[in-house]
Design a protein around this motif. Structure first.
Motif, PDB file in Angstrom:
ATOM      1  N   MET A 417       0.860  -1.181   0.000  1.00 49.00           N
ATOM      2  CA  MET A 417       0.000   0.000   0.000  1.00 49.00           C
ATOM      3  C   MET A 417       0.902   1.239   0.000  1.00 49.00           C
ATOM      4  O   MET A 417       1.092   1.919   1.004  1.00 49.00           O
ATOM      5  CB  MET A 417      -0.895  -0.007   1.243  1.00 49.00           C
ATOM      6  CG  MET A 417      -1.946   1.098   1.251  1.00 49.00           C
ATOM      7  SD  MET A 417      -3.222   0.838   0.004  1.00 49.00           S
ATOM      8  CE  MET A 417      -4.083  -0.578   0.712  1.00 49.00           C
ATOM      9  N   GLY A 418       1.505   1.507  -1.135  1.00 52.45           N
ATOM     10  CA  GLY A 418       2.422   2.633  -1.226  1.00 52.45           C
ATOM     11  C   GLY A 418       2.738   2.955  -2.675  1.00 52.45           C
ATOM     12  O   GLY A 418       2.413   2.189  -3.589  1.00 52.45           O
ATOM     13  N   ASN A 419       3.390   4.062  -2.906  1.00 51.73           N
ATOM     14  CA  ASN A 419       3.729   4.521  -4.243  1.00 51.73           C
ATOM     15  C   ASN A 419       5.026   3.873  -4.728  1.00 51.73           C
ATOM     16  O   ASN A 419       5.651   3.087  -4.011  1.00 51.73           O
ATOM     17  CB  ASN A 419       3.849   6.044  -4.277  1.00 51.73           C
ATOM     18  CG  ASN A 419       3.315   6.646  -5.562  1.00 51.73           C
ATOM     19  OD1 ASN A 419       3.573   6.135  -6.645  1.00 51.73           O
ATOM     20  ND2 ASN A 419       2.586   7.751  -5.439  1.00 51.73           N
ATOM     21  N   LEU A 420       5.445   4.209  -5.933  1.00 51.64           N
ATOM     22  CA  LEU A 420       6.625   3.596  -6.528  1.00 51.64           C
ATOM     23  C   LEU A 420       7.908   4.128  -5.885  1.00 51.64           C
ATOM     24  O   LEU A 420       7.978   5.281  -5.474  1.00 51.64           O
ATOM     25  CB  LEU A 420       6.689   3.871  -8.036  1.00 51.64           C
ATOM     26  CG  LEU A 420       5.645   3.199  -8.919  1.00 51.64           C
ATOM     27  CD1 LEU A 420       4.384   4.027  -8.978  1.00 51.64           C
ATOM     28  CD2 LEU A 420       6.187   2.978 -10.312  1.00 51.64           C
ATOM     29  N   GLY A 421       8.924   3.258  -5.864  1.00 51.39           N
ATOM     30  CA  GLY A 421      10.207   3.684  -5.345  1.00 51.39           C
ATOM     31  C   GLY A 421      11.259   2.598  -5.488  1.00 51.39           C
ATOM     32  O   GLY A 421      10.950   1.451  -5.795  1.00 51.39           O
ATOM     33  N   PHE A 422      12.517   2.958  -5.285  1.00 48.95           N
ATOM     34  CA  PHE A 422      13.633   2.010  -5.323  1.00 48.95           C
ATOM     35  C   PHE A 422      14.677   2.468  -4.310  1.00 48.95           C
ATOM     36  O   PHE A 422      15.103   3.624  -4.328  1.00 48.95           O
ATOM     37  CB  PHE A 422      14.243   1.953  -6.732  1.00 48.95           C
ATOM     38  CG  PHE A 422      15.398   0.996  -6.853  1.00 48.95           C
ATOM     39  CD1 PHE A 422      15.243  -0.343  -6.586  1.00 48.95           C
ATOM     40  CD2 PHE A 422      16.660   1.460  -7.235  1.00 48.95           C
ATOM     41  CE1 PHE A 422      16.306  -1.232  -6.695  1.00 48.95           C
ATOM     42  CE2 PHE A 422      17.730   0.588  -7.358  1.00 48.95           C
ATOM     43  CZ  PHE A 422      17.558  -0.764  -7.086  1.00 48.95           C
ATOM     44  N   ASN A 423      15.077   1.564  -3.417  1.00 49.27           N
ATOM     45  CA  ASN A 423      16.026   1.923  -2.367  1.00 49.27           C
ATOM     46  C   ASN A 423      17.439   1.413  -2.639  1.00 49.27           C
ATOM     47  O   ASN A 423      18.282   1.417  -1.748  1.00 49.27           O
ATOM     48  CB  ASN A 423      15.547   1.393  -1.014  1.00 49.27           C
ATOM     49  CG  ASN A 423      15.496  -0.131  -0.958  1.00 49.27           C
ATOM     50  OD1 ASN A 423      15.859  -0.815  -1.917  1.00 49.27           O
ATOM     51  ND2 ASN A 423      15.048  -0.662   0.164  1.00 49.27           N
ATOM     52  N   GLY A 424      17.672   0.971  -3.877  1.00 48.06           N
ATOM     53  CA  GLY A 424      18.977   0.428  -4.227  1.00 48.06           C
ATOM     54  C   GLY A 424      19.043  -1.079  -4.135  1.00 48.06           C
ATOM     55  O   GLY A 424      19.977  -1.704  -4.656  1.00 48.06           O
ATOM     56  N   HIS A 425      18.048  -1.689  -3.481  1.00 47.92           N
ATOM     57  CA  HIS A 425      18.029  -3.137  -3.302  1.00 47.92           C
ATOM     58  C   HIS A 425      16.731  -3.786  -3.799  1.00 47.92           C
ATOM     59  O   HIS A 425      16.750  -4.870  -4.357  1.00 47.92           O
ATOM     60  CB  HIS A 425      18.241  -3.490  -1.826  1.00 47.92           C
ATOM     61  CG  HIS A 425      19.461  -2.878  -1.226  1.00 47.92           C
ATOM     62  ND1 HIS A 425      20.735  -3.249  -1.598  1.00 47.92           N
ATOM     63  CD2 HIS A 425      19.600  -1.891  -0.294  1.00 47.92           C
ATOM     64  CE1 HIS A 425      21.614  -2.536  -0.914  1.00 47.92           C
ATOM     65  NE2 HIS A 425      20.958  -1.700  -0.123  1.00 47.92           N
ATOM     66  N   PHE A 426      15.620  -3.125  -3.573  1.00 46.99           N
ATOM     67  CA  PHE A 426      14.357  -3.665  -4.088  1.00 46.99           C
ATOM     68  C   PHE A 426      13.424  -2.526  -4.498  1.00 46.99           C
ATOM     69  O   PHE A 426      13.502  -1.413  -3.978  1.00 46.99           O
ATOM     70  CB  PHE A 426      13.674  -4.597  -3.079  1.00 46.99           C
ATOM     71  CG  PHE A 426      13.345  -3.979  -1.756  1.00 46.99           C
ATOM     72  CD1 PHE A 426      12.184  -3.230  -1.574  1.00 46.99           C
ATOM     73  CD2 PHE A 426      14.187  -4.163  -0.663  1.00 46.99           C
ATOM     74  CE1 PHE A 426      11.871  -2.672  -0.347  1.00 46.99           C
ATOM     75  CE2 PHE A 426      13.886  -3.606   0.572  1.00 46.99           C
ATOM     76  CZ  PHE A 426      12.724  -2.866   0.730  1.00 46.99           C
ATOM     77  N   TYR A 427      12.567  -2.857  -5.464  1.00 45.78           N
ATOM     78  CA  TYR A 427      11.596  -1.904  -5.991  1.00 45.78           C
ATOM     79  C   TYR A 427      10.297  -2.018  -5.189  1.00 45.78           C
ATOM     80  O   TYR A 427       9.883  -3.117  -4.801  1.00 45.78           O
ATOM     81  CB  TYR A 427      11.308  -2.181  -7.466  1.00 45.78           C
ATOM     82  CG  TYR A 427      12.498  -1.972  -8.368  1.00 45.78           C
ATOM     83  CD1 TYR A 427      12.730  -0.743  -8.976  1.00 45.78           C
ATOM     84  CD2 TYR A 427      13.409  -3.015  -8.605  1.00 45.78           C
ATOM     85  CE1 TYR A 427      13.837  -0.549  -9.804  1.00 45.78           C
ATOM     86  CE2 TYR A 427      14.511  -2.835  -9.420  1.00 45.78           C
ATOM     87  CZ  TYR A 427      14.718  -1.606 -10.016  1.00 45.78           C
ATOM     88  OH  TYR A 427      15.820  -1.406 -10.817  1.00 45.78           O
ATOM     89  N   THR A 428       9.662  -0.898  -4.974  1.00 45.73           N
ATOM     90  CA  THR A 428       8.358  -0.861  -4.325  1.00 45.73           C
ATOM     91  C   THR A 428       7.314  -0.428  -5.349  1.00 45.73           C
ATOM     92  O   THR A 428       7.476   0.596  -6.007  1.00 45.73           O
ATOM     93  CB  THR A 428       8.357   0.126  -3.143  1.00 45.73           C
ATOM     94  OG1 THR A 428       9.291  -0.321  -2.153  1.00 45.73           O
ATOM     95  CG2 THR A 428       6.979   0.215  -2.514  1.00 45.73           C
ATOM     96  N   PHE A 429       6.272  -1.247  -5.487  1.00 46.79           N
ATOM     97  CA  PHE A 429       5.172  -0.939  -6.404  1.00 46.79           C
ATOM     98  C   PHE A 429       3.847  -1.097  -5.668  1.00 46.79           C
ATOM     99  O   PHE A 429       3.712  -1.976  -4.806  1.00 46.79           O
ATOM    100  CB  PHE A 429       5.171  -1.888  -7.610  1.00 46.79           C
ATOM    101  CG  PHE A 429       6.391  -1.805  -8.479  1.00 46.79           C
ATOM    102  CD1 PHE A 429       6.746  -0.615  -9.096  1.00 46.79           C
ATOM    103  CD2 PHE A 429       7.185  -2.921  -8.690  1.00 46.79           C
ATOM    104  CE1 PHE A 429       7.873  -0.537  -9.908  1.00 46.79           C
ATOM    105  CE2 PHE A 429       8.308  -2.857  -9.492  1.00 46.79           C
ATOM    106  CZ  PHE A 429       8.656  -1.658 -10.107  1.00 46.79           C
ATOM    107  N   PRO A 430       2.851  -0.283  -6.009  1.00 45.81           N
ATOM    108  CA  PRO A 430       1.511  -0.503  -5.452  1.00 45.81           C
ATOM    109  C   PRO A 430       0.932  -1.809  -5.990  1.00 45.81           C
ATOM    110  O   PRO A 430       1.274  -2.249  -7.090  1.00 45.81           O
ATOM    111  CB  PRO A 430       0.718   0.713  -5.937  1.00 45.81           C
ATOM    112  CG  PRO A 430       1.483   1.256  -7.103  1.00 45.81           C
ATOM    113  CD  PRO A 430       2.911   0.910  -6.877  1.00 45.81           C
TER     114      PRO A 430
END
Length: 446
Positions: A417-430
């Motif tokens: 439950m969140g917007n897109l992003g990348f922390n250098g290790h894994f991608y976050t997608f809704p």
């Protein structure tokens, strides 16, 4: 009519130079008949539809053998108004499970070549095995599932251009504007609650609300039980029903694993393997196997006795809950104890509808677990599903703190439950972007 992706599949099949008769298989009520019927009317001058479940009079058309001319003659005597014009006619044999011997004729139709043939039906248990053995080498298969999220968006009026723009945000890993994020999340929650069965979706879209949707879902759930009673045989029938009725029980547990002891005291796993396989073959469930090791390849690297079971359509999971829980979901979006189960089930469904086989991993000591694994051209990709947007200890281990132990993993993916992003290790997608994962990984590998 709801727009379905099978329309393109059928057109590609029609244009093949050396096409074989096509069998469209799938569970009850996923839209097989309506899609084939629409395709036939739009692409053929002449169209012959025979329903073996409703038109018992056609059960005798193979009594004199399986030669094409003999079959056409027998059909014409039963229904003389039907026209068979070589090169311009599609013959559609529906509800094939009620006449599996029809499959023997597919060799003749393939060798004859004058008529295009499509068969369809709810391929369940031994009926499909008989069809398989009778037509090997002379048919093509396509498994149709309920509507995926993209088809649901089409039904709501979203254009392909709008969906392409959504995909571009995914490719660029660029956070969605609040208005776009909110609109997609709202649509996704609607889809998660009602599922992808065309009848239910059409009612929801037409009305613009959930009125009557619960009744539709409950009836579909009962229809599936009726199919099990009709097509499962012998002692297996009771076991198949028992597994089917306990799927939501498994998903409510923290580990969500299939545990036969939850079905019957003293029951053994091996006694129910056939029942799980039956439900999988019938297109009712997705089976997710536990990997032996966190490494490639995926196939051949799993424990066939250790698995989770998900509904192939999340609407069936909703329908399996008590009426109060269903109404709460619709009115208040209160997911309660089933929050994790619902999100995990729908991501499993979205992966399966892209053609992925399902795998997970769980190790007690030291603790390490991951909901799903997929792969791109060169690497293994852990996929975690979070009910919120919390920390992910296992995903962090696999992609960061202990990444040297897992050389096949280059990065991971979290749906939450969140917007897109990348922390250098894994991608976050809704969550709602899960339906584009395969397309995204192909684009990323270029």
């Amino acid at each position: 009519m709801l727009k379905r992706k099978i329309e393109n599949i059928l057109c590609e099949w029609k244009n093949k130079d050396d096409k074989k008769p096509l069998i469209v298989k799938g569970a009850r009520q996923v839209g097989k008949t309506e899609s084939i019927r629409l395709f036939a009317k739009q692409n053929y001058a002449h169209y012959v539809e025979i329903n073996f479940a409703l038109q018992k009079k056609f059960h005798s058309i193979f009594d004199d053998g399986y030669e094409v001319d003999t079959i056409i003659r027998n059909i014409s005597f039963i229904e003389p108004s039907l026209k068979f014009v070589p090169g311009k006619t599609l013959i559609f044999f529906d509800e094939l499970q009620d006449m599996p011997d029809c499959a023997t004729s597919l060799k003749s139709f393939k060798m004859d070549g004058r008529y295009d043939v499509i068969c369809s039906g709810s391929m369940m248990g031994i009926n499909y095995k008989k069809i398989e053995s009778n037509s090997v080498g002379y048919k093509e298969d396509f498994e149709m599932q309920s509507m995926d999220f993209e088809e649901f968006l089409w039904a709501k009026g979203y254009s392909e251009a709008q969906i392409d723009s959504l995909f571009q945000y995914m490719v660029e890993v660029k956070p969605l504007p609040e208005s776009m994020y909110t609109a997609m999340l709202t649509a996704f929650r609607e889809y998660m609650v009602i599922g992808g069965m065309p009848e239910v979706v059409n009612r929801f879209i037409t009305q613009g609300n959930f009125s009557g949707v619960l009744d539709n879902q409950k009836q579909l759930h009962l229809d599936y039980e009726e199919d099990i009673t009709k097509y499962a045989h012998g002692f297996e029938k009771a076991k198949v029903l028992a597994v089917y009725r306990h799927i939501s029980t498994f998903l409510a547990k923290d580990n969500k694993k299939f545990q036969v002891t939850k079905i019957a005291t003293g029951a053994r796993n091996r006694e129910y393997v056939g029942s799980v396989e039956w439900l999988s073959n019938a297109g009712i469930i997705n089976v997710c196997y536990c990997l032996d090791n966190v490494e490639l390849p995926l196939k051949g690297n799993y424990d066939s006795k250790n698995y989770k079971i998900y509904y192939k359509d999340t609407g069936l999971l909703i329908a399996s809950l008590d009426e109060e829980a269903q109404e709460d979901l619709r009115a208040n979006k209160n997911l309660g104890t089933y929050k994790g189960a619902l999100y995990e089930n729908i991501v499993a469904e979205m992966l399966s509808k892209q053609g992925y086989d399902l795998y997970f991993y769980k190790k007690e000591n030291p603790a390490l677990e991951m909901d799903f694994f997929v792969r791109d051209a060169t690497s293994l990709i852990p996929v975690e599903v979070k009910s919120g947007n919390t920390a992910t200890a296992s995903l962090n281990k696999l992609t960061n703190t202990e990444k040297d132990k897992y050389p096949d993993i280059k990065y991971g993916i979290k749906f939450c439950m969140g917007n897109l992003g990348f922390n250098g290790h894994f991608y976050t997608f809704p969550y709602f972007m899960a339906f584009m994962l395969k397309k995204y990984l192909r684009e990323k590998s270029r």
